[in-house]
Scaffold this motif. Structure first.
Motif, PDB file in Angstrom:
ATOM      1  N   LEU A 160       0.851  -1.534   0.005  1.00 51.11           N
ATOM      2  CA  LEU A 160       0.098   0.177  -0.049  1.00 51.11           C
ATOM      3  C   LEU A 160       0.762   1.240   0.129  1.00 51.11           C
ATOM      4  CD1 LEU A 160      -2.833   1.317   0.091  1.00 51.11           C
ATOM      5  CD2 LEU A 160      -2.708   1.173   2.722  1.00 51.11           C
ATOM      6  N   ILE A 161       1.827   1.433   0.731  1.00 46.77           N
ATOM      7  CA  ILE A 161       2.864   2.406   0.858  1.00 46.77           C
ATOM      8  C   ILE A 161       3.387   2.741  -0.463  1.00 46.77           C
ATOM      9  CG2 ILE A 161       4.879   3.014   1.724  1.00 46.77           C
ATOM     10  CD1 ILE A 161       4.419   1.643   4.441  1.00 46.77           C
ATOM     11  N   ALA A 162       3.741   1.438  -1.101  1.00 45.04           N
ATOM     12  CA  ALA A 162       4.392   1.593  -2.498  1.00 45.04           C
ATOM     13  C   ALA A 162       3.391   2.280  -3.617  1.00 45.04           C
ATOM     14  CB  ALA A 162       4.822   0.512  -3.038  1.00 45.04           C
ATOM     15  N   VAL A 163       2.341   1.825  -3.424  1.00 46.43           N
ATOM     16  CA  VAL A 163       1.486   2.210  -4.425  1.00 46.43           C
ATOM     17  C   VAL A 163       0.963   3.724  -4.218  1.00 46.43           C
ATOM     18  CG1 VAL A 163      -1.245   2.060  -4.980  1.00 46.43           C
ATOM     19  CG2 VAL A 163      -0.021   0.048  -4.838  1.00 46.43           C
ATOM     20  N   LEU A 164       0.776   4.095  -2.920  1.00 47.16           N
ATOM     21  CA  LEU A 164       0.466   5.428  -2.583  1.00 47.16           C
ATOM     22  C   LEU A 164       1.604   6.510  -3.090  1.00 47.16           C
ATOM     23  CD1 LEU A 164      -1.300   4.996   0.799  1.00 47.16           C
ATOM     24  CD2 LEU A 164      -2.447   5.413  -1.308  1.00 47.16           C
ATOM     25  N   LEU A 165       2.828   6.038  -2.938  1.00 45.56           N
ATOM     26  CA  LEU A 165       3.852   6.778  -3.248  1.00 45.56           C
ATOM     27  C   LEU A 165       4.046   7.108  -4.614  1.00 45.56           C
ATOM     28  CD1 LEU A 165       7.002   5.484  -0.963  1.00 45.56           C
ATOM     29  CD2 LEU A 165       5.872   8.005  -0.996  1.00 45.56           C
TER      30      LEU A 165
END
Length: 272
Positions: free
Chosen positions: A77-82
């Motif tokens: 999720l962090i990677a997607v949001l970044l």
């Protein structure tokens, strides 16, 4: 604007399937002419266009690899949001400093690349084939930008999750980019607004409004403008500075085009 039958669900789908029978009439040479297309025609062209189909396939492959590598929900999720947050700023930097830079056409090695990836689009913004970038250029660029972000977060799985997200963002950008050049008045205010801003970039002053769906970077770096009266009209809005004088000094783009740079696109002449 009155609501046409193609804006209604049933009318839209009738027009969508009817588009299959008359795609040829929408072409200029090998290219679809967005200046002649309706929204159902665009959907048909977009969903069957080889570049977009390739992106869809790569999204599935990247997602499958990410899943096979045992993703963790939080880091994914962090990677997607970044990637979602960084994407518009990366596009801004590429668009402003590379695609609108003059150094590419001044080098015989990169002149044809610049012609393909952006000059042709500004010379005639209505042509669908030159609106989409070449996958040979776009896919490596997306991967170089987003995969290191994912890799730094949690390795291979998030690297491919980041790639899938970057490809999804590209598909979204490409569709709204088409809308911005389509002979269609959007009913959704946000879409109408971003279309207005992008039309200013193509037909009033190219040195601004570099975003497609997101103009945060334009606002942050001072290149945003709301309306035509905010600044004088640029003399290079169609040729990006590659005018006759530049073409004589750096002839490689003109040689590949087979004609001097146009000061107004064919579609603009045709549509008055």
């Amino acid at each position: 604007m009155s609501q046409s039958s193609s804006d209604q669900p049933e009318g839209f789908w009738r027009a969508f399937w009817a588009a299959r029978s008359n795609q040829g009439s929408l072409r200029t040479g090998r290219s679809f002419d967005l200046g002649k297309m309706s929204l159902p025609h665009l959907w048909m062209a977009y969903l069957t266009y080889p570049t977009i189909l390739l992106y869809f396939a790569l999204i599935l492959v990247s997602s499958a690899i990410a899943i096979a590598c045992g993703p963790r929900f939080g880091t994914t999720l962090i990677a997607v949001l970044l990637v979602i947050g960084i994407y518009p700023f990366a596009w801004y930097a590429i668009h402003r400093f590379i695609l609108h830079g003059r150094w590419l056409y001044r080098n015989p090695v990169t002149a044809s690349l610049w012609k393909r990836v952006h000059f042709d689009h500004h010379q005639d913004p209505h042509l669908l084939d030159v609106l989409f970038g070449s996958p040979l250029n776009t896919i490596p660029t997306i991967a170089i930008i987003v995969m290191p972000i994912g890799w730094a977060i949690d390795g291979v799985s998030t690297a491919f999750a980041a790639l899938a997200t970057g490809l999804v963002m590209t598909c979204i950008y490409e569709f709204f980019h088409c809308i911005q050049h389509l002979a269609y008045k959007p009913r959704w205010k946000w879409v109408a607004r971003i279309k207005q801003l992008h039309v200013l970039h193509h037909f009033h002053d190219e040195d601004g409004n570099y975003g497609i769906t997101n103009y945060a970077a334009d606002r942050l770096f001072g290149s945003f403008y709301r309306e035509a009266r905010a600044r004088p009209r640029s003399a290079h809005v169609f040729d990006l500075g590659y005018d006759l004088e530049e073409a004589r000094r750096y002839p490689w783009v003109m040689n590949r085009t087979g004609a001097p740079p146009k000061q107004r696109p064919d579609g603009a002449r045709r549509n008055g």
